[in-house]
Design an enzyme around this catalytic site. Structure first.
Site, mmCIF file in Angstrom:
data_model
loop_
_atom_site.group_PDB
_atom_site.id
_atom_site.type_symbol
_atom_site.label_atom_id
_atom_site.label_comp_id
_atom_site.label_asym_id
_atom_site.label_seq_id
_atom_site.Cartn_x
_atom_site.Cartn_y
_atom_site.Cartn_z
ATOM 1 N N ARG A 234 0.821 -1.212 0.000
ATOM 2 C CA ARG A 234 0.000 0.000 0.000
ATOM 3 C C ARG A 234 0.863 1.273 0.000
ATOM 4 O O ARG A 234 0.359 2.372 -0.243
ATOM 5 C CB ARG A 234 -0.972 -0.003 1.191
ATOM 6 C CG ARG A 234 -0.354 0.371 2.517
ATOM 7 C CD ARG A 234 -1.191 -0.048 3.712
ATOM 8 N NE ARG A 234 -2.272 0.852 4.011
ATOM 9 C CZ ARG A 234 -2.248 1.799 4.953
ATOM 10 N NH1 ARG A 234 -1.150 2.018 5.662
ATOM 11 N NH2 ARG A 234 -3.315 2.543 5.171
ATOM 12 N N ASP B 172 11.942 4.811 6.854
ATOM 13 C CA ASP B 172 12.132 3.589 6.051
ATOM 14 C C ASP B 172 13.344 3.717 5.133
ATOM 15 O O ASP B 172 14.090 2.755 4.928
ATOM 16 C CB ASP B 172 10.923 3.349 5.135
ATOM 17 C CG ASP B 172 9.661 2.970 5.870
ATOM 18 O OD1 ASP B 172 9.143 1.880 5.623
ATOM 19 O OD2 ASP B 172 9.182 3.779 6.683
ATOM 20 N N ASN C 46 6.607 12.903 7.023
ATOM 21 C CA ASN C 46 6.416 11.472 7.239
ATOM 22 C C ASN C 46 6.588 10.684 5.928
ATOM 23 O O ASN C 46 7.269 9.665 5.867
ATOM 24 C CB ASN C 46 4.996 11.314 7.804
ATOM 25 C CG ASN C 46 4.588 9.901 8.164
ATOM 26 O OD1 ASN C 46 3.799 9.717 9.077
ATOM 27 N ND2 ASN C 46 5.066 8.906 7.460
ATOM 28 N N ARG D 143 3.608 16.310 9.878
ATOM 29 C CA ARG D 143 4.309 15.428 10.810
ATOM 30 C C ARG D 143 5.549 14.874 10.120
ATOM 31 O O ARG D 143 5.568 14.689 8.908
ATOM 32 C CB ARG D 143 3.402 14.291 11.293
ATOM 33 C CG ARG D 143 2.901 13.366 10.217
ATOM 34 C CD ARG D 143 1.814 12.447 10.782
ATOM 35 N NE ARG D 143 1.673 11.217 10.015
ATOM 36 C CZ ARG D 143 0.534 10.785 9.487
ATOM 37 N NH1 ARG D 143 -0.589 11.486 9.641
ATOM 38 N NH2 ARG D 143 0.482 9.648 8.828
ATOM 39 N N SER D 144 6.577 14.629 10.905
ATOM 40 C CA SER D 144 7.817 14.076 10.361
ATOM 41 C C SER D 144 7.887 12.599 10.727
ATOM 42 O O SER D 144 6.851 11.942 10.914
ATOM 43 C CB SER D 144 9.021 14.867 10.883
ATOM 44 O OG SER D 144 10.205 14.496 10.216
ATOM 45 N N GLN D 145 9.079 12.070 10.818
ATOM 46 C CA GLN D 145 9.345 10.709 11.281
ATOM 47 C C GLN D 145 10.736 10.723 11.900
ATOM 48 O O GLN D 145 11.438 11.740 11.829
ATOM 49 C CB GLN D 145 9.263 9.703 10.116
ATOM 50 C CG GLN D 145 7.926 8.984 10.036
ATOM 51 C CD GLN D 145 7.927 7.805 9.073
ATOM 52 O OE1 GLN D 145 8.764 7.690 8.185
ATOM 53 N NE2 GLN D 145 6.955 6.928 9.229
ATOM 54 N N ARG E 182 -6.496 11.624 10.861
ATOM 55 C CA ARG E 182 -5.494 11.421 9.815
ATOM 56 C C ARG E 182 -6.246 11.065 8.526
ATOM 57 O O ARG E 182 -7.019 10.103 8.517
ATOM 58 C CB ARG E 182 -4.552 10.275 10.190
ATOM 59 C CG ARG E 182 -3.594 10.564 11.337
ATOM 60 C CD ARG E 182 -2.913 9.285 11.822
ATOM 61 N NE ARG E 182 -3.889 8.332 12.312
ATOM 62 C CZ ARG E 182 -3.785 7.005 12.206
ATOM 63 N NH1 ARG E 182 -2.731 6.458 11.620
ATOM 64 N NH2 ARG E 182 -4.728 6.216 12.685
ATOM 65 N N ASP F 116 3.288 3.428 14.943
ATOM 66 C CA ASP F 116 1.839 3.603 15.012
ATOM 67 C C ASP F 116 1.148 2.265 14.741
ATOM 68 O O ASP F 116 1.114 1.841 13.602
ATOM 69 C CB ASP F 116 1.356 4.687 14.040
ATOM 70 C CG ASP F 116 2.044 4.621 12.670
ATOM 71 O OD1 ASP F 116 3.128 4.048 12.535
ATOM 72 O OD2 ASP F 116 1.458 5.170 11.728
ATOM 73 N N GLU G 162 6.846 -6.471 5.742
ATOM 74 C CA GLU G 162 7.228 -5.314 6.556
ATOM 75 C C GLU G 162 7.470 -5.691 8.011
ATOM 76 O O GLU G 162 8.217 -5.016 8.718
ATOM 77 C CB GLU G 162 6.144 -4.228 6.483
ATOM 78 C CG GLU G 162 4.807 -4.682 7.036
ATOM 79 C CD GLU G 162 3.797 -3.559 7.232
ATOM 80 O OE1 GLU G 162 4.207 -2.393 7.275
ATOM 81 O OE2 GLU G 162 2.609 -3.864 7.352
ATOM 82 N N GLU H 186 -3.778 -1.446 11.693
ATOM 83 C CA GLU H 186 -4.863 -0.838 10.925
ATOM 84 C C GLU H 186 -5.035 -1.414 9.526
ATOM 85 O O GLU H 186 -5.975 -1.076 8.835
ATOM 86 C CB GLU H 186 -4.596 0.665 10.781
ATOM 87 C CG GLU H 186 -4.513 1.401 12.095
ATOM 88 C CD GLU H 186 -4.343 2.901 11.889
ATOM 89 O OE1 GLU H 186 -5.265 3.641 12.257
ATOM 90 O OE2 GLU H 186 -3.311 3.314 11.347
#
Length: 579
Positions: free
Chosen positions: A168, A176, A212, A221-223, A286, A321, A514, A529
């Protein structure tokens, strides 16, 4: 601007609303992809199994035309549009997901990179060759129309092609990409890495930080901040000092974003320290998980909803998350409605920033700027002191997240507790042996298929029984860097466990995932999710890193031989032929 931001944060803390207006601004300005009635109606109708599908669909015409037609449709049906009419509206005004991207084979991809020869087990060498092939399947390039009509896409235009996670996730993601780049460098693909780095640097120059991921709904938002480390790995591989000199100020700007927007003061032992936390003071669900956020928010009193929605975004910024890690200390630690990410000072975030500060000092020294080198050296020293005084626990022998509200450490096990070892942000050599004892005392070494993300089984994807590649790396490389022979041997055994899990699942499924479920022999992970995704960028990168580091010792295990798919069997035969 700074006063406005402070005001927004104050409203977030108080959980207030100004009349009927949201106290917090939306994730971006788009009334299609980030907020507004069209987004709400489509996502709450649950036309798609995954909310991300809708917000990834390009528009067929200009946004104002689409919105005008939507308002006309809504008025016709007194604001309650039937499901079938909504579906027809989307078919007319939106295009299928992925239309703005085209497949891309990296131009620097070559057969048989050198590291493959270091892998002595023929099955593992054949498999590593298959992983090297996967970069061609994960390459993407943005079509020019995204540059000429950006308003019709949620995708953010990127000048250079890139490698995506997979499944996705058809756009690139911030943290990543670090482990992807490590794998690409082993695959001798520095030009691909340079292009990806340039994309991130462009984002910092445009937005002041790395979002992100490359979508407008991720903008606020970042990461986990690994851009400086990406640059370090690229420069170490290529010695491209010119590229570093050209972009050193952009790297500094990114770290400034974390200083200005994500800093928090913590008191310990009568002293005050500045550390960092994840915080995203923006309202609304979100967009890519709209219906789930909206339904969860509906279970709370109205005054608490904005706070919840901001905390969900902060958790997304953490990369974890979701996880029990962000629920600990809340009124109901088993419920996502108790999420309180911004109230915790995370070990890994501060270790990443400590490492970045050290790298920036080295970069500036290399470029002959001694004053800036000294500045970052001092920042790193200050953060090292804070890590020791606030997050280190002498009794347990490891670092822990700090709970700002309850003024105590969260003593639960997470692989992130080892991040300072990985980042080289500790001063006492004995800390490695203490952390190793903590690993043994927590019984983590009894898990044969990988290091669990936590010991809590909540159904969230960043919890037990899932194991994630980057978290294996934090622990394995953290221990492997130690001069202690015992720590190095434990690192190898953990690497062997993880490689065998990845290899065994690949042998059965012909895919990399993943995350992995390590509770029952190792299999694709679950929870969270969405369904577990194949690909998979960072999993491939970590596997290649471990195969490179331990290729002369790792074993595929005899039990996997019968499970090899045709592609692996063919690659195995090729690897056995005389070179």
């Amino acid at each position: 601007m700074q006063g406005r931001t402070w005001g927004l944060r104050l409203l977030l803390l108080l959980g207030l609303r100004l009349g009927s207006q949201e106290a917090l601004p939306p994730p971006c300005g788009s009334q299609i992809y980030c907020h507004g009635e069209l987004l709400r109606q489509v996502q709450m109708a649950k036309l798609y199994q995954d909310d991300k599908q809708f917000v990834d669909m390009p528009l067929s015409s200009a946004p104002d035309q689409v919105l005008r037609h939507f308002r006309e449709l809504a008025q016709t049906h007194n604001l309650s549009i039937p499901r079938q009419e909504l579906q027809m509206f989307i078919q007319e005004h939106f295009r299928a997901v992925g239309q703005e991207l085209q497949p891309w084979t990296p131009e620097d991809w070559r057969d048989s990179p050198q590291f493959l020869q270091k892998i002595l087990d023929p099955r593992l060498r054949a498999w590593a060759g298959q992983l090297h092939q996967l970069w061609k399947k994960l390459g993407k390039k943005v079509k020019p129309e995204v540059l000429s009509h950006p308003e019709q896409f949620s995708l953010i235009y990127s000048r250079h092609p890139f490698i995506v996670p997979g499944g996705r996730f058809v756009e690139f993601y911030y943290w990543d990409s670090y482990w992807v780049m490590e794998g690409l460098l082993l695959s001798e693909m520095p030009e691909t890495v340079k292009g990806m780095l340039q994309n991130f640097l462009d984002l910092v120059q445009t937005y002041g930080h790395v979002p992100n991921g490359a979508r407008v709904y991720y903008l606020q938002r970042s990461q986990p901040p690994l851009l400086t480390l990406m640059m370090d790995r690229y420069v170490a591989h290529t010695n491209d000092t010119t590229f570093l000199r050209d972009h050193i100020e952009t790297l500094a700007s990114e770290l400034d974003f974390w200083t200005k927007n994500r800093s928090i003061s913590v008191s310990s032992g009568g002293k005050s320290y500045i550390l960092n936390h994840y915080e995203v003071p923006y309202g609304g669900p979100r967009p890519e998980s709209y219906s789930k956020d909206a339904e969860l928010a509906a279970t709370l009193l109205e005054g608490n909803r904005d706070t919840l929605l901001a905390e969900l975004k902060a958790s997304a910024e953490s990369g974890w998350d979701f996880s029990s890690r962000w629920l600990v200390g809340g009124p109901n630690p088993s419920s996502l409605s108790s999420i309180r990410t911004s109230k915790l000072v995370p070990v890994d975030l501060n270790a990443f920033l400590c490492q970045a500060e050290g790298l920036m000092s080295s970069f500036y020294s290399r470029l002959g700027n001694d004053s800036e080198a000294a500045k970052y050296r001092n920042l790193r020293a200050e953060r090292m002191a804070a890590l020791k005084d606030v997050l280190w626990d002498e009794d347990k022998g490891v670092w822990f997240d700090y709970d700002l509200e309850n003024e105590k450490k969260n003593l639960e096990f997470y692989p992130s507790n080892f991040a300072p070892l990985w980042a080289g942000c500790f001063s006492d050599p004995d800390d490695v042996d203490k952390a190793l004892k903590y690993l043994e005392d927590s019984r983590i070494l009894t898990y044969q298929y990988g290091i669990p993300t936590s010991l809590q089984k909540t159904g969230q994807q960043w919890d037990f029984p899932n194991a994630w590649a980057p978290l294996q790396d934090l622990v394995i490389r953290g221990l492997a860097k130690s001069p202690s022979a015992k720590a190095q041997e434990v690192a190898f055994q953990l690497a062997q466990n993880w490689i065998r899990t990845n290899f065994d699942v690949y042998s059965k499924k012909s895919a990399m995932y993943e995350k992995y479920d390590i509770s029952n022999g190792g299999q694709p992970g679950g929870g969270g999710e969405y369904e577990v995704q194949e690909g998979f960028g960072w999993t491939n990168g970590v596997a290649l890193m471990l195969l490179d580091r331990y290729g002369d010792r790792l074993s595929s295990g005899a039990q996997t031989a019968l499970l090899a798919p045709h592609c692996l069997a063919a690659a195995l035969l090729l690897s056995l032929l005389p070179q």
